[in-house]
Design an enzyme around this catalytic site. Structure first.
Site, PDB file in Angstrom:
ATOM      1  N   ASP A  25      -7.122  -7.912   4.907  1.00 55.75           N
ATOM      2  CA  ASP A  25      -6.278  -8.732   4.029  1.00 55.75           C
ATOM      3  C   ASP A  25      -5.720  -9.960   4.755  1.00 55.75           C
ATOM      4  O   ASP A  25      -5.134 -10.840   4.129  1.00 55.75           O
ATOM      5  CB  ASP A  25      -5.126  -7.893   3.459  1.00 55.75           C
TER       6      ASP A  25
ATOM      7  N   GLY B  90      -5.559  -3.298  -7.620  1.00 56.07           N
ATOM      8  CA  GLY B  90      -6.741  -2.508  -7.252  1.00 56.07           C
ATOM      9  C   GLY B  90      -6.329  -1.161  -6.695  1.00 56.07           C
ATOM     10  O   GLY B  90      -6.942  -0.128  -6.995  1.00 56.07           O
TER      11      GLY B  90
ATOM     12  N   LYS C  81     -12.387  -8.944  -3.476  1.00 58.76           N
ATOM     13  CA  LYS C  81     -10.927  -8.800  -3.508  1.00 58.76           C
ATOM     14  C   LYS C  81     -10.405  -9.427  -4.817  1.00 58.76           C
ATOM     15  O   LYS C  81     -11.169  -9.636  -5.744  1.00 58.76           O
ATOM     16  CB  LYS C  81     -10.318  -9.438  -2.263  1.00 58.76           C
TER      17      LYS C  81
ATOM     18  N   ARG D 138       1.497   4.272  -2.967  1.00 57.53           N
ATOM     19  CA  ARG D 138       1.224   5.675  -2.642  1.00 57.53           C
ATOM     20  C   ARG D 138       2.492   6.508  -2.826  1.00 57.53           C
ATOM     21  O   ARG D 138       2.443   7.640  -3.324  1.00 57.53           O
ATOM     22  CB  ARG D 138       0.716   5.785  -1.205  1.00 57.53           C
TER      23      ARG D 138
ATOM     24  N   GLN E 147      -8.967   2.623  -0.500  1.00 57.84           N
ATOM     25  CA  GLN E 147      -8.719   2.960  -1.904  1.00 57.84           C
ATOM     26  C   GLN E 147      -9.669   4.062  -2.366  1.00 57.84           C
ATOM     27  O   GLN E 147      -9.263   4.994  -3.062  1.00 57.84           O
ATOM     28  CB  GLN E 147      -8.860   1.707  -2.765  1.00 57.84           C
TER      29      GLN E 147
ATOM     30  N   SER F 291       0.839  -1.212   0.000  1.00 62.78           N
ATOM     31  CA  SER F 291       0.000   0.000   0.000  1.00 62.78           C
ATOM     32  C   SER F 291       0.867   1.252   0.000  1.00 62.78           C
ATOM     33  O   SER F 291       0.626   2.198  -0.762  1.00 62.78           O
ATOM     34  CB  SER F 291      -0.878   0.034   1.260  1.00 62.78           C
TER      35      SER F 291
ATOM     36  N   ARG G  74      -2.789 -13.896  -1.927  1.00 61.85           N
ATOM     37  CA  ARG G  74      -2.898 -14.188  -0.490  1.00 61.85           C
ATOM     38  C   ARG G  74      -3.482 -15.589  -0.238  1.00 61.85           C
ATOM     39  O   ARG G  74      -3.116 -16.252   0.724  1.00 61.85           O
ATOM     40  CB  ARG G  74      -3.730 -13.128   0.219  1.00 61.85           C
TER      41      ARG G  74
HETATM   42  C1  S3P Z   1      -5.731  -1.169   0.149  1.00 61.42           C
HETATM   43  C2  S3P Z   1      -6.970  -1.101   0.721  1.00 61.42           C
HETATM   44  C3  S3P Z   1      -7.802  -2.285   0.978  1.00 61.42           C
HETATM   45  C4  S3P Z   1      -6.975  -3.555   0.947  1.00 61.42           C
HETATM   46  C5  S3P Z   1      -6.086  -3.608  -0.251  1.00 61.42           C
HETATM   47  C6  S3P Z   1      -5.110  -2.445  -0.237  1.00 61.42           C
HETATM   48  C7  S3P Z   1      -4.992   0.080  -0.080  1.00 61.42           C
HETATM   49  O1  S3P Z   1      -8.799  -2.366  -0.031  1.00 61.42           O
HETATM   50  O2  S3P Z   1      -7.811  -4.692   0.992  1.00 61.42           O
HETATM   51  O3  S3P Z   1      -5.343  -4.812  -0.249  1.00 61.42           O
HETATM   52  O4  S3P Z   1      -3.790   0.041  -0.417  1.00 61.42           O
HETATM   53  O5  S3P Z   1      -5.601   1.155   0.060  1.00 61.42           O
HETATM   54  P1  S3P Z   1     -10.181  -1.518   0.009  1.00 61.42           P
HETATM   55  O6  S3P Z   1      -9.853  -0.082  -0.139  1.00 61.42           O
HETATM   56  O7  S3P Z   1     -10.974  -2.043  -1.147  1.00 61.42           O
HETATM   57  O8  S3P Z   1     -10.791  -1.837   1.327  1.00 61.42           O
END
Ligand code: S3P
Length: 427
Positions: A312, A84, A339, A14, A160, A10, A385
């Site tokens: 996660d 994602g 997911k 970013r 996200q 994450s 995962r």
């Molecule tokens: C993430 C947010 C989560 C998480 C994903 C990473 C992120 O998803 O499950 O693995 O980096 O902001 P959601 O925003 O859909 O909850």
């Protein structure tokens, strides 16, 4: 056994985005060199960003930022692969641009909901055109719209979605105020604040109020070491709890942001010997060690309130539950269905495939613990995962489990199988 895990997925993504939007040169160490961050880096390069190849040893990367108005129209569709986070965060950035662009991804990402990001961005004035199925990638982001300030109540606690909105606010210079129904991970808030775009937040009921009131004209470059990913640290922790190797691990240099460590509490409620120790801070994130040792586990009741901070890691909790005494019930976790794959279905089918009794619920699952040897083949359905939690179960002495499609771990944890083998033999 003391060990480290690769950089946080994450935070890495970013960092790549914010460094590209900043004014000046960012210095980033410990970036995760895995497929998801590579997809995000490639998309940013197509937008003009100067991101070098991510080094496999996490050594320092220098990124010269383009500034908030410096991105340029990409030559073709931006393919975010399986990421994602990359796709959703970039939708926020792209909504604020003068040019139009198309975002797409692999078949898993194309099946995941994008309306949850597009709708609140539309409330800011963004314009999206779904190119195949409404609410799904590929999508055209029609640029040249002047975004406006919003104050929104978000229906899902998604970091996200929240991050996409904050990035749209920063990229277009308009305030963004929102209320989220749960406390999703707050890396974007911390990193934006560190880069000179203060995001204030306070607890509101079970959720949080998040406010970007005063977006700056420019972001400062980042100087940071990305901590180890607590989601990746969960695999050696699970391995130790299940008695793999010597049944004891200490993961060092791991990110311990409280919005990410919900699994520690859940493992403890299962009777797991897990200790979390914060040693300091890196780039505004608490960092320290996670230690675990082999434990007699018991069933746990996981409810909605536990889910966001462990989202996660619920696959790891489900696998631990297969080795715990009693029946574990996980509810309030419907988000698992959207997911990288439908993780509820993937867990239930694969646990059954190796001989564990379990039941699928609409918003979770029930797992009956057993101490019988487990045998069978696991199909992770291209989900990193799922592959890794069953890999840990396969490493437990007495089990005979084969995990198919093992290469999928490259999405977030390069070298995972070597790492696990090391843990099993010498740990
Ligand atoms: C993430 C947010 C989560 C998480 C994903 C990473 C992120 O998803 O499950 O693995 O980096 O902001 P959601 O925003 O859909 O909850």
């Amino acid at each position: 056994m003391k060990l480290r895990v690769p950089g946080d997925k994450s935070i890495t993504q970013r960092a790549l985005i914010l460094a590209t939007l900043a004014e000046g040169e960012s210095h980033l160490t410990g970036l995760l060199p895995a497929e998801d961050p590579r997809s995000t880096a490639a998309a940013l390069r197509a937008l003009g960003g100067g991101i070098p190849t991510l080094p496999s040893d996490g050594s320092e990367v220098r990124i010269r930022g383009l500034g908030l108005r410096g991105l340029r129209a990409p030559p073709g569709p931006l393919d975010l692969g399986n990421s994602g986070t990359g796709a959703r965060l970039l939708l926020g950035v792209l909504a604020a641009q003068e040019f139009s662009s198309v975002v797409t991804g692999d078949s898993s990402l194309r099946s995941r909901p994008m309306g949850r990001v597009a709708q609140p961005l539309q409330a800011m004035g963004a314009d999206f055109g779904w190119l195949q199925e409404p609410g799904h990638l590929p999508v055209e982001i029609r640029g040249g719209r002047a975004l406006r300030s919003v104050d929104l109540d978000l229906p899902v606690a998604s970091a996200q979605v929240k991050s996409a909105l904050l990035l749209a606010g920063v990229a277009s210079g308009v305030p963004v105020l929102l209320t989220e129904p749960g406390r999703s991970r707050d890396h974007t808030e911390r990193m934006l604040t560190g880069a000179g775009a203060p995001v204030l937040s306070h607890v509101r009921g079970p959720g949080r109020r998040v406010e970007l009131r005063d977006p700056p004209g420019a972001l400062r470059p980042l100087e940071m070491t990305v901590p180890g990913d607590p989601s990746s640290a969960t695999f050696p922790v699970l391995a130790a709890l299940l008695g793999v190797g010597c049944g004891e691990v200490t993961v060092e240099g791991v990110g311990l942001n409280p919005t990410r460590t919900g699994m520690v509490e859940l493992f403890r409620r299962m009777g797991g010997a897990v200790v979390l120790e914060v040693a300091g801070e890196e780039g505004g994130e608490p960092v320290g060690t996670l230690a675990a040792r082999s434990s007699d586990l018991r069933a746990v009741e996981v409810t909605e309130a536990d889910v966001v901070a462990a989202i996660d890691e619920l696959p790891a909790i489900a696998v631990a539950a297969a080795r715990a005494e009693g029946t574990t019930r996980i509810t309030g976790a419907g988000e698992l269905r959207v997911k990288e794959t439908d993780r509820i279905r993937a867990l239930v089918e694969n646990l059954r495939a190796v001989g564990v009794r379990c039941e699928e619920l609409d918003d979770g699952l029930e797992v009956e613990g057993t101490d019988a040897p487990l045998r069978g083949r696991v199909d992770p359905r291209h989900d990193h995962r799922i592959a890794m939690v069953f890999g840990v179960l396969a490493a437990q002495a007495g089990n005979d489990i084969e995990v198919e499609g093992r290469e999928v771990v490259e999405v977030s944890f390069p070298g995972f199988w070597r790492f696990l083998e090391e843990l099993r033999r010498h740990g």
